[in-house]
Design an enzyme around this catalytic site. Sequence first.
Site, mmCIF file in Angstrom:
data_model
loop_
_atom_site.group_PDB
_atom_site.id
_atom_site.type_symbol
_atom_site.label_atom_id
_atom_site.label_comp_id
_atom_site.label_asym_id
_atom_site.label_seq_id
_atom_site.Cartn_x
_atom_site.Cartn_y
_atom_site.Cartn_z
ATOM 1 N N SER A 7 0.853 -1.198 0.000
ATOM 2 C CA SER A 7 0.000 0.000 0.000
ATOM 3 C C SER A 7 0.886 1.244 0.000
ATOM 4 C CB SER A 7 -0.871 0.010 1.264
ATOM 5 O OG SER A 7 -1.371 1.311 1.480
ATOM 6 N N HIS A 32 -1.312 -1.451 -4.211
ATOM 7 C CA HIS A 32 -2.538 -0.953 -3.556
ATOM 8 C C HIS A 32 -2.429 0.554 -3.351
ATOM 9 C CE1 HIS A 32 -6.104 -1.592 -0.962
ATOM 10 N NE2 HIS A 32 -5.581 -0.728 -0.138
ATOM 11 N N ASP A 34 -4.370 3.829 -1.821
ATOM 12 C CA ASP A 34 -5.471 4.260 -0.948
ATOM 13 C C ASP A 34 -5.894 5.685 -1.257
ATOM 14 O OD1 ASP A 34 -3.823 2.430 1.569
ATOM 15 O OD2 ASP A 34 -5.812 1.996 0.779
ATOM 16 N N MET A 36 -8.381 8.649 -0.060
ATOM 17 C CA MET A 36 -9.240 9.064 1.047
ATOM 18 C C MET A 36 -9.654 10.520 0.859
ATOM 19 S SD MET A 36 -7.474 7.323 4.356
ATOM 20 C CE MET A 36 -5.822 6.857 3.931
ATOM 21 N N HIS A 65 -8.202 1.627 -3.898
ATOM 22 C CA HIS A 65 -9.152 1.440 -2.797
ATOM 23 C C HIS A 65 -9.789 2.791 -2.499
ATOM 24 C CE1 HIS A 65 -9.453 0.521 1.835
ATOM 25 N NE2 HIS A 65 -10.643 0.675 1.275
ATOM 26 N N MET A 67 -11.804 5.102 -0.444
ATOM 27 C CA MET A 67 -12.406 5.393 0.853
ATOM 28 C C MET A 67 -12.978 6.818 0.752
ATOM 29 S SD MET A 67 -9.431 3.762 3.232
ATOM 30 C CE MET A 67 -8.201 3.889 1.941
ATOM 31 N N MET A 136 -11.514 -5.071 5.495
ATOM 32 C CA MET A 136 -10.624 -4.196 6.258
ATOM 33 C C MET A 136 -10.310 -4.851 7.600
ATOM 34 S SD MET A 136 -9.947 -1.682 4.385
ATOM 35 C CE MET A 136 -9.071 -0.665 5.600
ATOM 36 N N ASP A 174 -6.796 -6.005 4.331
ATOM 37 C CA ASP A 174 -6.084 -4.733 4.288
ATOM 38 C C ASP A 174 -5.962 -4.114 5.677
ATOM 39 O OD1 ASP A 174 -6.917 -1.607 2.540
ATOM 40 O OD2 ASP A 174 -5.111 -2.262 3.594
HETATM 41 C C1 DX5 Z 1 -6.024 2.128 5.686
HETATM 42 C C2 DX5 Z 1 -5.639 1.637 4.295
HETATM 43 C C3 DX5 Z 1 -4.676 0.481 4.329
HETATM 44 C C4 DX5 Z 1 -3.345 0.848 5.000
HETATM 45 C C5 DX5 Z 1 -2.522 -0.398 5.232
HETATM 46 O O1 DX5 Z 1 -7.104 3.016 5.614
HETATM 47 O O2 DX5 Z 1 -6.785 1.219 3.580
HETATM 48 O O3 DX5 Z 1 -4.419 0.062 2.980
HETATM 49 O O4 DX5 Z 1 -2.649 1.729 4.172
HETATM 50 O O5 DX5 Z 1 -1.356 -0.001 5.916
HETATM 51 P P1 DX5 Z 1 -0.699 -0.957 7.019
HETATM 52 O O6 DX5 Z 1 -0.307 -2.211 6.279
HETATM 53 O O7 DX5 Z 1 0.487 -0.175 7.523
HETATM 54 O O8 DX5 Z 1 -1.740 -1.214 8.065
HETATM 55 ZN ZN ZN Z 2 -6.380 0.203 1.581
#
Ligand code: DX5
Ligand code: ZN
Length: 224
Positions: A7, A32, A34, A36, A65, A67, A136, A174
């Site tokens: 990620s 991956h 993220d 947000m 992903h 969010m 998650m 994740d």
């Molecule tokens: C959290 C993200 C995850 C996160 C994972 O909101 O969706 O993908 O980046 O990071 P680690 O592996 O450090 O928990």
């Molecule tokens: Zn994620």
Amino acid sequence: MIEILPSILAADFARLGGHITEAERGGLSMLHLDVMDGHFAPNFSIGIPVVECVRKATRLALDVHLMIEDADRYAPLFIEAGADCVSVHQEACPHLDRTLRMIQSEGARAGAVLNPATPLSTLAHVLPFVDFVLLMSVNPGFGGQKLIPYVLDKVRALREWREREGLRFAIEMDGGVTLDNVGVVAEAGVDWIVAGSSVFGAPDAGAAVASLREAAQQAVAGRA
Ligand code: DX5
Ligand code: ZN
């Protein structure tokens, strides 16, 4: 085949392309990313321009992903920017069936995401056509959190559901995956294991990827 998906939320954004290349040396097929929006998840991360740049910097499949609150509006733009897989939160999509089918019609693989406390049953009607389910194992928003153990039971139950119904979706997990727990995660039945800080927080991201995959594959070696 178990995949490790780094990620980039945990990557060094001052040298993102180089950090991705470093991780690739460990043997990857997917990355991956993220996204947000500060509303659905209590943090901001990246947007379309970063996905466009990452698309040019690597040949890896991009697993985006979302969010965010308005996936219907933005999913097509992320696909145009280069996303190969787009996952959307069940909790943020009032018209989840339509959103997932729209992602597929736009040419990407569609994933449904559940926060830790959201029951699997909320996905019952989309499991027959969704490409993957992302469970998650932390509450969305930040890397570096601890894996929430009860999510492993959700993985086991989802895997049994898939086998019972003869379905084909991949199971992704994740959040909070480390070398210490990746074996249990793999044994529970996760196909795509997301790892942020345990990859990009390591001195050598490629070596970290290789160790995680090795530990995951060893854990399931005996599995039929
Ligand atoms: C959290 C993200 C995850 C996160 C994972 O909101 O969706 O993908 O980046 O990071 P680690 O592996 O450090 O928990
Ligand atoms: Zn994620």
